[in-house]
Design a protein around this motif. Sequence first.
Motif, PDB file in Angstrom:
ATOM      1  N   ARG A 167       0.826  -1.202   0.000  1.00 50.60           N
ATOM      2  CA  ARG A 167       0.000   0.000   0.000  1.00 50.60           C
ATOM      3  C   ARG A 167       0.859   1.250   0.000  1.00 50.60           C
ATOM      4  O   ARG A 167       1.897   1.318   0.650  1.00 50.60           O
ATOM      5  CB  ARG A 167      -0.916   0.008   1.224  1.00 50.60           C
ATOM      6  N   GLY A 168       0.400   2.246  -0.725  1.00 52.61           N
ATOM      7  CA  GLY A 168       1.093   3.514  -0.760  1.00 52.61           C
ATOM      8  C   GLY A 168       2.220   3.592  -1.766  1.00 52.61           C
ATOM      9  O   GLY A 168       2.809   4.649  -1.962  1.00 52.61           O
ATOM     10  N   LYS A 169       2.508   2.460  -2.426  1.00 52.79           N
ATOM     11  CA  LYS A 169       3.559   2.478  -3.442  1.00 52.79           C
ATOM     12  C   LYS A 169       2.972   2.898  -4.776  1.00 52.79           C
ATOM     13  O   LYS A 169       1.838   2.551  -5.110  1.00 52.79           O
ATOM     14  CB  LYS A 169       4.194   1.086  -3.578  1.00 52.79           C
ATOM     15  N   ASP A 170       3.738   3.633  -5.557  1.00 47.57           N
ATOM     16  CA  ASP A 170       3.270   4.060  -6.874  1.00 47.57           C
ATOM     17  C   ASP A 170       3.158   2.873  -7.817  1.00 47.57           C
ATOM     18  O   ASP A 170       2.327   2.853  -8.707  1.00 47.57           O
ATOM     19  CB  ASP A 170       4.217   5.102  -7.478  1.00 47.57           C
ATOM     20  N   ARG A 171       4.018   1.890  -7.612  1.00 48.08           N
ATOM     21  CA  ARG A 171       3.998   0.726  -8.496  1.00 48.08           C
ATOM     22  C   ARG A 171       4.038  -0.545  -7.672  1.00 48.08           C
ATOM     23  O   ARG A 171       4.637  -0.599  -6.598  1.00 48.08           O
ATOM     24  CB  ARG A 171       5.189   0.740  -9.472  1.00 48.08           C
ATOM     25  N   PRO A 283      -3.350   3.653  -9.637  1.00 47.17           N
ATOM     26  CA  PRO A 283      -2.274   3.290 -10.570  1.00 47.17           C
ATOM     27  C   PRO A 283      -2.557   1.996 -11.336  1.00 47.17           C
ATOM     28  O   PRO A 283      -3.202   1.080 -10.821  1.00 47.17           O
ATOM     29  CB  PRO A 283      -1.056   3.127  -9.653  1.00 47.17           C
ATOM     30  N   ALA A 284      -2.055   1.927 -12.550  1.00 51.65           N
ATOM     31  CA  ALA A 284      -2.290   0.771 -13.416  1.00 51.65           C
ATOM     32  C   ALA A 284      -1.776  -0.518 -12.796  1.00 51.65           C
ATOM     33  O   ALA A 284      -2.381  -1.585 -12.969  1.00 51.65           O
ATOM     34  CB  ALA A 284      -1.648   1.010 -14.779  1.00 51.65           C
ATOM     35  N   SER A 308      -5.914  -0.274 -18.972  1.00 50.08           N
ATOM     36  CA  SER A 308      -4.988   0.071 -17.891  1.00 50.08           C
ATOM     37  C   SER A 308      -3.635   0.504 -18.427  1.00 50.08           C
ATOM     38  O   SER A 308      -2.911   1.260 -17.762  1.00 50.08           O
ATOM     39  CB  SER A 308      -4.835  -1.104 -16.922  1.00 50.08           C
ATOM     40  N   SER A 309      -3.278   0.060 -19.644  1.00 52.42           N
ATOM     41  CA  SER A 309      -2.011   0.499 -20.237  1.00 52.42           C
ATOM     42  C   SER A 309      -2.028   1.996 -20.546  1.00 52.42           C
ATOM     43  O   SER A 309      -0.969   2.607 -20.745  1.00 52.42           O
ATOM     44  CB  SER A 309      -1.715  -0.295 -21.518  1.00 52.42           C
ATOM     45  N   ARG A 310      -3.223   2.597 -20.593  1.00 53.43           N
ATOM     46  CA  ARG A 310      -3.353   4.025 -20.869  1.00 53.43           C
ATOM     47  C   ARG A 310      -3.349   4.860 -19.593  1.00 53.43           C
ATOM     48  O   ARG A 310      -3.374   6.098 -19.655  1.00 53.43           O
ATOM     49  CB  ARG A 310      -4.647   4.286 -21.643  1.00 53.43           C
ATOM     50  N   ILE A 311      -3.368   4.203 -18.453  1.00 55.25           N
ATOM     51  CA  ILE A 311      -3.423   4.911 -17.174  1.00 55.25           C
ATOM     52  C   ILE A 311      -2.005   5.202 -16.706  1.00 55.25           C
ATOM     53  O   ILE A 311      -1.276   4.308 -16.271  1.00 55.25           O
ATOM     54  CB  ILE A 311      -4.201   4.076 -16.136  1.00 55.25           C
ATOM     55  N   LEU A 312      -1.616   6.457 -16.828  1.00 57.09           N
ATOM     56  CA  LEU A 312      -0.262   6.878 -16.476  1.00 57.09           C
ATOM     57  C   LEU A 312      -0.240   7.798 -15.260  1.00 57.09           C
ATOM     58  O   LEU A 312       0.659   7.709 -14.423  1.00 57.09           O
ATOM     59  CB  LEU A 312       0.384   7.593 -17.672  1.00 57.09           C
ATOM     60  N   THR A 313      -1.215   8.706 -15.174  1.00 58.79           N
ATOM     61  CA  THR A 313      -1.249   9.690 -14.083  1.00 58.79           C
ATOM     62  C   THR A 313      -2.666   9.790 -13.509  1.00 58.79           C
ATOM     63  O   THR A 313      -3.361  10.786 -13.716  1.00 58.79           O
ATOM     64  CB  THR A 313      -0.797  11.077 -14.591  1.00 58.79           C
ATOM     65  N   PRO A 314      -3.127   8.739 -12.813  1.00 61.42           N
ATOM     66  CA  PRO A 314      -4.483   8.777 -12.269  1.00 61.42           C
ATOM     67  C   PRO A 314      -4.607   9.822 -11.154  1.00 61.42           C
ATOM     68  O   PRO A 314      -3.582  10.248 -10.588  1.00 61.42           O
ATOM     69  CB  PRO A 314      -4.652   7.357 -11.704  1.00 61.42           C
ATOM     70  N   PRO A 315      -5.831  10.273 -10.861  1.00 64.54           N
ATOM     71  CA  PRO A 315      -7.111   9.779 -11.388  1.00 64.54           C
ATOM     72  C   PRO A 315      -7.493  10.425 -12.719  1.00 64.54           C
ATOM     73  O   PRO A 315      -7.093  11.556 -13.000  1.00 64.54           O
ATOM     74  CB  PRO A 315      -8.103  10.198 -10.302  1.00 64.54           C
ATOM     75  N   TYR A 316      -8.296   9.691 -13.490  1.00 64.59           N
ATOM     76  CA  TYR A 316      -8.795  10.192 -14.769  1.00 64.59           C
ATOM     77  C   TYR A 316     -10.263  10.614 -14.687  1.00 64.59           C
ATOM     78  O   TYR A 316     -10.762  11.271 -15.594  1.00 64.59           O
ATOM     79  CB  TYR A 316      -8.610   9.143 -15.863  1.00 64.59           C
ATOM     80  N   VAL A 317     -10.948  10.201 -13.641  1.00 65.89           N
ATOM     81  CA  VAL A 317     -12.336  10.602 -13.402  1.00 65.89           C
ATOM     82  C   VAL A 317     -12.372  11.360 -12.083  1.00 65.89           C
ATOM     83  O   VAL A 317     -11.900  10.863 -11.058  1.00 65.89           O
ATOM     84  CB  VAL A 317     -13.277   9.380 -13.343  1.00 65.89           C
ATOM     85  N   SER A 318     -12.906  12.571 -12.107  1.00 66.25           N
ATOM     86  CA  SER A 318     -12.919  13.429 -10.928  1.00 66.25           C
ATOM     87  C   SER A 318     -14.140  13.151 -10.055  1.00 66.25           C
ATOM     88  O   SER A 318     -15.236  12.900 -10.559  1.00 66.25           O
ATOM     89  CB  SER A 318     -12.924  14.900 -11.354  1.00 66.25           C
ATOM     90  N   ASN A 319     -13.942  13.211  -8.740  1.00 68.92           N
ATOM     91  CA  ASN A 319     -15.087  13.117  -7.816  1.00 68.92           C
ATOM     92  C   ASN A 319     -15.395  14.462  -7.171  1.00 68.92           C
ATOM     93  O   ASN A 319     -16.065  14.529  -6.145  1.00 68.92           O
ATOM     94  CB  ASN A 319     -14.844  12.044  -6.751  1.00 68.92           C
TER      95      ASN A 319
END
Length: 426
Positions: A167-171, A283-284, A308-319
């Motif tokens: 948890r908390g890791k970027d990758r 993250p992807a 998921s290969s297109r997810i580089l800098t999430p989030p892509y949907v805003s809340n």
Amino acid sequence: MGPDVISLPISTSSEYLEALAEVSDFGRTDMGYPGQGPWTYCILTKASLNEKITDMSGAKSYPFGVDAVSLQPCLSYACRSQDRYFTEEWDLPNGKWIFNAVLDGHLNHDTVDYIVQQLPRVVKDALRASAPAMGPEYISEMLRSAIQQVDDRLTSRVLNLLPENMRGKDRVNSDHTLSEFPDADLQLIAQSLGGATIVLSLTDSKGNLWVANLGDCRAVLAYRHDQGWSGTQVTSVHDLNNPEELIRITQEHPGEANAIKDNRVIGFLEPTRGLGDTWLKIPASYISCIYKNVKQPWISPKQLENYSSRILTPPYVSNTPDIYHFTPQIPYFLLLGSDGLLSTERYNGMNATQIIDYWVNILGSAIDTGTETNVNAALYLLQDILGGDDIGMVSRNLTVEMEERWMDDITVLIQTVRTHSNILNP
């Protein structure tokens, strides 16, 4: 020996007329798809029309001035409505409040059911804990916080599925996947894959009105004046046809060619803001770890890997919702609706502004009449959306025998405030 012959008696004229009468109540249509069908539908009588729409839409009128309908006419279980609504009056120590919400789910039913169970409770608890003298800005921020809290809590629960050391890791190591989940976690997986857009309103006993929205649901506010009714849509549609949303996503994900693809977020989702869709907010590498081995019917493993290969800098949907505050003149009505309001052929050739002006006029007339006859304004609007006085169009939209849905889910809440006594404590 010759073949057996069955002799049938010649029908009498009365039997012929009876048979003709049985099929005269049915028509056939291609539902606007040339070369397909035709499909059979029942031609309703004018007398049966209102009863049919009332029954199918679950039309209700609440004692605190709210009318509601929700319709998906396709009878297939797989096509059942993903819309939800909530309306309730709360008598709290700091006053009387009316809370309304229309939610439009996508991909599954799990996420929208989770939100409609959680969000009203979070808002009500926040109001109960608030001081009596709180101002409009406080309530606006409270609504924003409540909406984000429900969504953030869902994201946190999903991330807690990861082993603690990840948890908390970027990758996360892409070879590490979670293979077995208890049923409760599988429900959480479903809630995090699906999503919902929402429009909600809150009114207090002092004449204040707040509206919040995420996604492509709509709110229309209309006032009565000497010359009739006038109104406007007070919410923005959060999709990529909105230039402001297009600019926002482009700026938040600079240089990412796939952040917007086919006029959708990463090529998948039309709304740019919403609740749920958690996998588009993490993250992807987390997506691969959590979802790779989960058997679910909504997104295939190949599609999930591609997206998921297109997810580089999430989030892509805003809340982050838009919040609006009004002190509307009385009388007024507020319409909250899912995006299915515009899904029938009824308003072909009209733009959104023309349609809303038309709704305001017909609803204003119905509400004025309803002072004497208790008209359900939401039901009145629904019949117009389905075809108005064109009984054939309404009949087709309600009863055509297709196995796949031919129109979007439609949900409408209309809150009408005629006098100050509607909003003041008794």
